[in-house]
Design a protein around this motif. Structure first.
Motif, PDB file in Angstrom:
ATOM      1  N   GLU A 118      -0.164   4.867   0.972  1.00 16.17           N
ATOM      2  CA  GLU A 118      -1.135   5.744   1.312  1.00 16.17           C
ATOM      3  C   GLU A 118      -1.047   7.023   1.972  1.00 16.17           C
ATOM      4  O   GLU A 118      -0.084   7.430   2.380  1.00 16.17           O
ATOM      5  CB  GLU A 118      -1.804   5.090   2.957  1.00 16.17           C
ATOM      6  CG  GLU A 118      -2.293   3.491   2.445  1.00 16.17           C
ATOM      7  CD  GLU A 118      -3.085   3.045   3.838  1.00 16.17           C
ATOM      8  OE1 GLU A 118      -3.994   3.530   3.994  1.00 16.17           O
ATOM      9  OE2 GLU A 118      -2.655   1.969   4.246  1.00 16.17           O
TER      10      GLU A 118
ATOM     11  N   MET B 182       0.941  -1.084   0.237  1.00 19.63           N
ATOM     12  CA  MET B 182       0.074  -0.106   0.211  1.00 19.63           C
ATOM     13  C   MET B 182       0.907   1.316   0.118  1.00 19.63           C
ATOM     14  O   MET B 182       1.912   1.325   0.443  1.00 19.63           O
ATOM     15  CB  MET B 182      -0.842   0.216   1.101  1.00 19.63           C
ATOM     16  CG  MET B 182      -1.661  -1.249   1.600  1.00 19.63           C
ATOM     17  SD  MET B 182      -0.937  -2.599   2.141  1.00 19.63           S
ATOM     18  CE  MET B 182      -0.297  -1.947   3.732  1.00 19.63           C
TER      19      MET B 182
ATOM     20  N   GLY C 277      -4.061  -0.173   5.097  1.00 22.25           N
ATOM     21  CA  GLY C 277      -3.326  -1.253   5.587  1.00 22.25           C
ATOM     22  C   GLY C 277      -4.022  -1.930   6.788  1.00 22.25           C
ATOM     23  O   GLY C 277      -4.167  -3.209   6.837  1.00 22.25           O
TER      24      GLY C 277
ATOM     25  N   GLY D 216       3.903  -1.414   3.308  1.00 18.80           N
ATOM     26  CA  GLY D 216       3.620   0.004   2.513  1.00 18.80           C
ATOM     27  C   GLY D 216       4.393   1.019   3.362  1.00 18.80           C
ATOM     28  O   GLY D 216       4.908   1.057   4.301  1.00 18.80           O
ATOM     29  N   VAL D 217       3.844   2.141   2.646  1.00 18.84           N
ATOM     30  CA  VAL D 217       4.433   3.578   3.015  1.00 18.84           C
ATOM     31  C   VAL D 217       2.811   4.266   3.404  1.00 18.84           C
ATOM     32  O   VAL D 217       2.145   4.606   2.482  1.00 18.84           O
ATOM     33  CB  VAL D 217       5.243   4.064   2.137  1.00 18.84           C
ATOM     34  CG1 VAL D 217       5.611   5.561   2.267  1.00 18.84           C
ATOM     35  CG2 VAL D 217       6.232   3.433   1.963  1.00 18.84           C
ATOM     36  N   ILE D 218       3.115   5.126   4.466  1.00 17.48           N
ATOM     37  CA  ILE D 218       2.146   6.021   4.652  1.00 17.48           C
ATOM     38  C   ILE D 218       2.888   7.242   4.304  1.00 17.48           C
ATOM     39  O   ILE D 218       3.618   7.806   5.097  1.00 17.48           O
ATOM     40  CB  ILE D 218       1.743   6.063   6.208  1.00 17.48           C
ATOM     41  CG1 ILE D 218       0.971   4.677   6.435  1.00 17.48           C
ATOM     42  CG2 ILE D 218       0.602   6.999   6.437  1.00 17.48           C
ATOM     43  CD1 ILE D 218       0.579   4.379   7.975  1.00 17.48           C
ATOM     44  N   ALA D 219       2.422   8.015   3.427  1.00 14.16           N
ATOM     45  CA  ALA D 219       3.377   9.178   2.841  1.00 14.16           C
ATOM     46  C   ALA D 219       2.226  10.258   2.759  1.00 14.16           C
ATOM     47  O   ALA D 219       1.621  10.632   2.010  1.00 14.16           O
ATOM     48  CB  ALA D 219       3.673   9.055   1.407  1.00 14.16           C
ATOM     49  N   TYR D 220       2.059  10.742   4.263  1.00 15.32           N
ATOM     50  CA  TYR D 220       1.238  11.902   4.479  1.00 15.32           C
ATOM     51  C   TYR D 220       1.766  13.206   3.964  1.00 15.32           C
ATOM     52  O   TYR D 220       1.244  14.172   3.248  1.00 15.32           O
ATOM     53  CB  TYR D 220       1.161  11.966   5.999  1.00 15.32           C
ATOM     54  CG  TYR D 220      -0.553  12.138   6.433  1.00 15.32           C
ATOM     55  CD1 TYR D 220      -1.603  11.339   5.590  1.00 15.32           C
ATOM     56  CD2 TYR D 220      -0.874  13.163   7.202  1.00 15.32           C
ATOM     57  CE1 TYR D 220      -2.674  11.280   6.008  1.00 15.32           C
ATOM     58  CE2 TYR D 220      -2.238  13.322   7.769  1.00 15.32           C
ATOM     59  CZ  TYR D 220      -3.090  12.349   6.995  1.00 15.32           C
ATOM     60  OH  TYR D 220      -4.573  12.736   7.309  1.00 15.32           O
ATOM     61  N   SER D 221       3.108  13.357   3.931  1.00 17.43           N
ATOM     62  CA  SER D 221       3.677  14.491   3.727  1.00 17.43           C
ATOM     63  C   SER D 221       4.319  14.475   2.085  1.00 17.43           C
ATOM     64  O   SER D 221       4.557  13.456   1.670  1.00 17.43           O
ATOM     65  CB  SER D 221       5.027  14.976   4.449  1.00 17.43           C
ATOM     66  OG  SER D 221       6.011  14.084   4.389  1.00 17.43           O
TER      67      SER D 221
ATOM     68  N   THR E  42      -5.565   8.101   3.139  1.00 20.55           N
ATOM     69  CA  THR E  42      -6.290   7.201   4.098  1.00 20.55           C
ATOM     70  C   THR E  42      -5.458   6.964   5.312  1.00 20.55           C
ATOM     71  O   THR E  42      -5.868   6.283   6.356  1.00 20.55           O
ATOM     72  CB  THR E  42      -6.503   5.760   3.377  1.00 20.55           C
ATOM     73  OG1 THR E  42      -5.330   5.541   2.688  1.00 20.55           O
ATOM     74  CG2 THR E  42      -7.599   6.213   2.456  1.00 20.55           C
ATOM     75  N   GLY E  43      -4.010   7.411   5.367  1.00 19.67           N
ATOM     76  CA  GLY E  43      -3.221   7.368   6.716  1.00 19.67           C
ATOM     77  C   GLY E  43      -3.065   5.950   7.270  1.00 19.67           C
ATOM     78  O   GLY E  43      -2.659   6.232   8.552  1.00 19.67           O
ATOM     79  N   GLY E  44      -3.251   5.029   6.752  1.00 19.23           N
ATOM     80  CA  GLY E  44      -3.061   3.699   7.427  1.00 19.23           C
ATOM     81  C   GLY E  44      -4.254   2.908   7.465  1.00 19.23           C
ATOM     82  O   GLY E  44      -4.449   1.640   7.589  1.00 19.23           O
ATOM     83  N   LEU E  45      -5.373   3.489   6.983  1.00 21.03           N
ATOM     84  CA  LEU E  45      -6.493   2.801   7.161  1.00 21.03           C
ATOM     85  C   LEU E  45      -6.562   1.590   6.315  1.00 21.03           C
ATOM     86  O   LEU E  45      -7.475   0.684   6.591  1.00 21.03           O
ATOM     87  CB  LEU E  45      -7.853   3.991   6.977  1.00 21.03           C
ATOM     88  CG  LEU E  45      -9.060   3.586   7.368  1.00 21.03           C
ATOM     89  CD1 LEU E  45      -9.067   3.347   9.106  1.00 21.03           C
ATOM     90  CD2 LEU E  45     -10.037   4.621   7.187  1.00 21.03           C
TER      91      LEU E  45
END
Lengths: 411, 411
Positions: A273, A271, A281, A297-302, A276-279
């Protein structure tokens, strides 16, 4: 419809918001397969007269009554007293039950309080239902020839006693008492569009008992018919005309279906994301055994992380902005390359409530997908109604893309 | 306690599992601040006699009655008929209401069905409550001098009409009718340990009305007292003796508190998740405005990703295994280095149901933390009771670590 099971949930805490009544939901779910008709639910206060009058009143029509809560040791626990009043009987002290409670306290090395004596009181005509997980025993009695069961309100105790004893006791009375029902679970389609399709498909079939229910993953179709053969026919017509919009029946979950599908193919997923910030995953990894298929996966908020962890080119971010199909594609491609997964799935959007612009309003979400033999693709969703809902529908769309192996338009 | 508001939720779909009654929950929450006493809740079938008899019976004791559902256009919608029966009145056709419904259909360009005439029927003594979002108007009447309101069951319509009209109508009757209550929200402590601490703290304060309620993030203490000054005193004693175990009151959420705390410090955070699979990121990013503080992170479900995306040394994984304090520390350190965040928080564990061993059983979870002036630390949790619960308590522990700026033992 007359008869059926009446649920009386007793406790001030259920009425003043301290505790939510989850037991009646659980009982409805647990008995659906066996077809128990639930006739009525009442949530009532810790009041001996209210408890007694509810038992008496329902004993006239109900097939059986289940009273939950109010069996603890304190003076607020009045369900035993209410039952006795409804039976026109007195509470008597049961030395055997008391000895059992006493033994439990000894085994746990805890001092027993004098008030625990209350838990050993019962009308002499009531039988004891063993509690395998707590001190409060249940009771089974009759009022106006209707069986009345008393179970504790603590969910773990209620469930254990319901499964171990009560379900078997009530089965001969209640199995098959409800109108047979099927639940077809759909995703990727709006409720009103779905209703139109269902109406078209079943237009030649006369009177229908249909309902729609929004779930975490889409919209469920609930179909009831007293005739099991007709119900089977109607469900088959719907399955055939709705085709792969239906992802399962009853309690299938969309993440579960996705993982079974990938497991059968021997393929893995990762993933990427943003909104969705992890939702996404969290949904995929909620399924037991998912670690064989979900690499991570990666949570790439920035934006910086979209570049550094997903190799999204800085120029692409500048040219299109983070919320764009170009970036969704680059994120999906990037997470595949970084993890070696067969499938890459990405989300980037404006979940709100802030951050929206005229060009990219709150609720605009791009979902990207790449996989075996599939160059990265993306679709833009325009969702409404709040941050939670935007994030949840983004996850549902991403899961649906993995189920189908392609992105489709939300119908 | 006599009087109060009685809620009658009408609909077969609430009893057979097609729809969950969320309206009564919402009404309890919405009216808690104003102190409405909710006396009883009944979920009843679409049956005119049951509806009428419930209204009549409750009109003898209740301060007010709210009936929800059964106001649609079909022949199953019998709440209007039930009200008329309880009033001993006839339903009459209201031309003005009908014209209003007709205009709505014209405005939406949809054909009006003949059955919509039903929605314009009312007892002549009942007043109409406008519906700003749907076709079904509400009704307000009196039975035995008790006000009875009828609202649609569709949650968006019920909520809109409750807020716009009904809350104001019922406020003079119900505001302040409930026993005043405080909800103190704790985390990082088991329910039984908490109960002992509360009992010690309030041992000199006589009779108490206390309850405990497990929340998503920990355990809530619910304290009621008819005397607001005494309630204030008891809450102050608890705040002082429980200290930072209490993270907020009422509807504070733990992720919200964590983000406020980091925002005040001007610091950022990144996640390195294994067993929680994105759930920690999902919790943090559920808060509006979190993108200024949460940079993102890595979901490293597989060991390969722990190495490639978090720089966990392969030798360390071989020596200690993925579920270990060493790896939790390395993951926290790695995500800080990769993202430049001030704080790094990690989870690695055995969520179950499979994958447990004698040394590392299901429920064993290591949480790691590093931050400004804090070399990476880790703690091992031993949790029980199911995959969802293990993942949720791991997230709560990680959030609590960020709130305190250090890892503590779960008490």
């Amino acid at each position: 419809m007359s008869g059926g099971l009446v649920l009386l949930m007793v406790g001030d805490e259920l009425l003043d918001g301290r505790t939510r009544d989850t037991n009646s939901e659980w009982i409805i779910d647990r008995t659906r397969e066996a077809g128990w008709h639930i006739a009525q639910i009442e949530v009532i206060a810790d009041d001996v007269d209210l408890i007694a009058s509810a038992i008496s009143r329902h004993s006239e029509r109900a097939t059986a009554i289940l009273v939950s809560g109010g069996l603890g040791p304190t003076c607020d626990d009045l369900t035993r007293d209410g039952l006795a009043l409804a039976m026109g009987a007195e509470l008597e002290f049961d030395t055997q039950v008391f000895a059992h409670i006493e033994a439990l306290f000894v085994a746990r090395g805890r001092p027993m309080s004098g008030s625990n004596r209350r838990q050993a009181m019962r009308p002499s005509a009531a039988r004891v239902i063993d509690n395998p997980v707590g001190t409060a025993p249940g009771l089974l009695a009759e009022v106006a020839a209707t069986p009345v069961a008393l179970l504790p309100g603590v969910p773990t105790e209620l469930k254990a006693m319901f499964e171990a004893t009560l379900m078997g006791q009530f089965a001969p009375l209640l199995d098959g008492s409800a109108v047979p029902m099927r639940r077809l679970r759909t995703t990727g389609i709006a409720e009103s569009t779905l209703a139109d399709m269902v109406e078209d498909a079943l237009s030649g079939d006369g009177q229908l008992d249909l309902a729609y229910c929004v779930s975490t993953w889409g919209v469920d179709i609930l179909l009831r018919d007293p005739d099991p053969a007709r119900l089977q026919h109607l469900a088959a017509v719907l399955h055939s005309s709705l085709d792969d919009l239906v992802f399962g029946e009853r309690d299938s979950s969309l993440p579960g279906v996705v993982l079974e599908h990938l497991r059968a193919l021997g393929q893995t997923v990762a993933m990427a994301e943003s909104c969705t910030g992890g939702l996404l995953g969290a949904a995929l990894t909620s399924v037991p055994g998912s670690s064989e298929i979900v690499l991570g996966g990666v949570i790439a908020y920035s934006n910086a992380l979209k570049e550094s962890l997903l190799d999204v080119p800085a120029g692409l971010l500048e040219a299109h902005g983070a919320v764009s199909e170009e970036i969704a594609r680059a994120m999906a491609r990037g997470v595949c390359a970084r993890t070696g997964a067969d499938w890459g799935i990405s989300t980037t959007g404006v979940a709100g409530p802030g951050g929206g612009t005229k060009e990219k309003p709150v609720g605009m979400v791009c979902v990207g997908l790449c996989g075996p033999g599939l160059d990265a693709t993306a679709r833009t969703l325009r969702l409404s109604s709040g941050r939670d809902s935007v994030r949840r529908w983004s996850v549902a769309t991403a899961l649906d893309a993995l189920r189908r192996g392609r992105l489709t338009w939300l119908r």
